[in-house]
Scaffold this active site. Structure first.
Site, short mmCIF file in Angstrom:
data_model
loop_
_atom_site.label_atom_id
_atom_site.label_comp_id
_atom_site.label_asym_id
_atom_site.label_seq_id
_atom_site.Cartn_x
_atom_site.Cartn_y
_atom_site.Cartn_z
CG ASP A 137 -62.47 -24.97 -71.16
OD1 ASP A 137 -62.78 -24.56 -70.03
OD2 ASP A 137 -63.29 -25.09 -72.10
NE ARG A 180 -62.53 -26.51 -77.62
CZ ARG A 180 -62.64 -27.25 -76.52
NH1 ARG A 180 -62.50 -26.69 -75.33
NH2 ARG A 180 -62.88 -28.54 -76.61
CE1 TYR A 195 -59.67 -17.62 -76.38
CE2 TYR A 195 -61.31 -15.99 -77.02
CZ TYR A 195 -60.71 -16.76 -76.05
OH TYR A 195 -61.15 -16.68 -74.75
NE ARG A 243 -63.71 -18.55 -64.16
CZ ARG A 243 -64.85 -18.70 -63.51
NH1 ARG A 243 -65.76 -19.56 -63.94
NH2 ARG A 243 -65.08 -17.99 -62.42
#
Lengths: 260, 260
Positions: free
Chosen positions: B47, B192, B105, B45
């Site tokens: 965000d 993050r 990422y 998933r």
């Protein structure tokens, strides 16, 4: 002042009642600081969706803030999507539009296999690979002093459709290319029509010769379509004098691979 | 299927009633084609606001369309902001999430003097120039197998907070830098928070040693803040087998300077 903005966030440069414009946004920020009505005069109007990296504009205000503080204060009041990059006091009779000697535009097109999911409002997209050599041959015909009636919108009220295009360059990198157009002035939609025409050449729908013939005929239907606003950036306004003597503050975060 | 999407156009990957999600958009496009309910299972998933260049997902449909036609048809039904880059039939028991062995990422930050007026939802922005050497030293401490409790959101219900981060690399170019984080799995908000922590190191607010101490303590307050979603891109999902044997269809038009 030198202003960068994301044209997708505004209904063009020019102030219009009921629509958020770049001019209106900058004027409101200045008015909030000085308490008086302020008119901001841009070097040129950009349409809805057209971006600017270095639009130039002038205004008169009565303030005790020095240039640097005024710039910071204006930026603090401006919405996302527009930023004052440079701000310098200038001679009283400077006029951003009347004193401009030319402009440079950049038009960015992606030639990726798929419609780009990012930057949909900042880059034009064509599916097919284009013949860049043919486009460069056609671009050479556009350079110079010509009657651009075939490339200007019929809505134009200019007395003459003769303009001098100093350069039309095509820079390709990976799956993108940019068309850089520099000239002393442009008819309404002229840059976007030059780009739309060059893309038709790249696709083999028009040739360099037919572009020359279109120029000579002055027939709008002989040139290609007007490319969409989203790929177009006003990147420079030229003046006889150096308006911003200091170093360039650097790129303003344009999405893409080209730095101008 | 391999899907690219602009996270600013969706309320995250996961389907939610009343909110436009990427999963929901792809499912609706498929359902419109095959006439049955379709569930699309993503590798992970993302965000709201988080982008993907190559999210992987699987689904079961009964169709006479071959892979290439199905991909074209789905793309024709999808809104701007999401595109199916590749689509291949696979073994019946393949599972995009359970079979995933790791992910990569990319996090993009601009360090321009001014808030970028473009790509406001696609690039994070910090005003100050950062100490990239200090950030790289801290990144080296993050690499490896660690208990990442200090970097995971407390909302996580995972049994263990131990993860292996295979690489944390920082690539700088002009006024931008990207943090590339690759690992076998990540806690909620972990990437993050790694980036937010490295930025604090770059600013001199944290040191490489304090990052190591934060890891050892497992104390979330010892690490830096969670960087905003807008700069984050899911760029790869790794599997033991080659899911897409053909050549990569190329960049999907990510706004910026990094190609992954």
């Amino acid at each position: 002042m030198e202003v960068a903005y994301d044209g997708s966030k505004f209904f063009g440069w020019q102030r219009q009642d009921g629509f958020e414009s770049v001019q209106g946004a900058v004027e409101e920020a200045l008015e909030g600081l000085v308490g008086d009505a302020v008119t901001v005069h841009g070097a040129g109007r950009t349409d809805t969706g057209v971006h600017a990296l270095r639009q130039v504009a002038h205004f008169h205000v009565d303030t005790r803030l020095d240039d640097d503080r005024l710039r910071h204060a204006v930026n603090a009041h401006l919405a996302r999507g527009v930023v004052v990059r440079r701000l310098e006091s200038c001679r009283d009779d400077f006029h951003a539009r009347f004193d401009a000697r030319g402009k440079r535009y950049l038009y960015v097109t992606a030639t990726t296999r798929f419609r780009p999911p990012f930057a949909t409002e900042h880059v034009h997209w064509v599916t097919s690979a284009l013949d860049l050599d043919a486009m460069r041959a056609a671009a050479a015909h556009i350079e110079g002093k010509h009657d651009f009636a075939a490339f200007g919108n019929a809505g134009s009220v200019r007395k003459t459709t003769v303009r001098t295009v100093r350069a039309v360059r095509i820079v390709a990198r990976r799956e993108r290319f940019a068309v850089i157009v520099e000239g002393d002035g442009f008819l309404y939609n002229m840059v976007r029509t030059i780009v739309g025409t060059l893309i038709e050449v790249g696709r083999g729908k028009l040739t360099a010769d037919s572009v020359r013939a279109a120029l000579e005929s002055g027939d709008r239907t002989a040139a290609g379509p007007t490319a969409p606003a989203r790929g177009l950036y006003l990147v420079r306004v030229h003046y006889d004098e150096a308006m911003f003597p200091g170093p360039d503050p650097g790129p303003s975060g344009v999405p893409g691979l080209y730095h101008h």
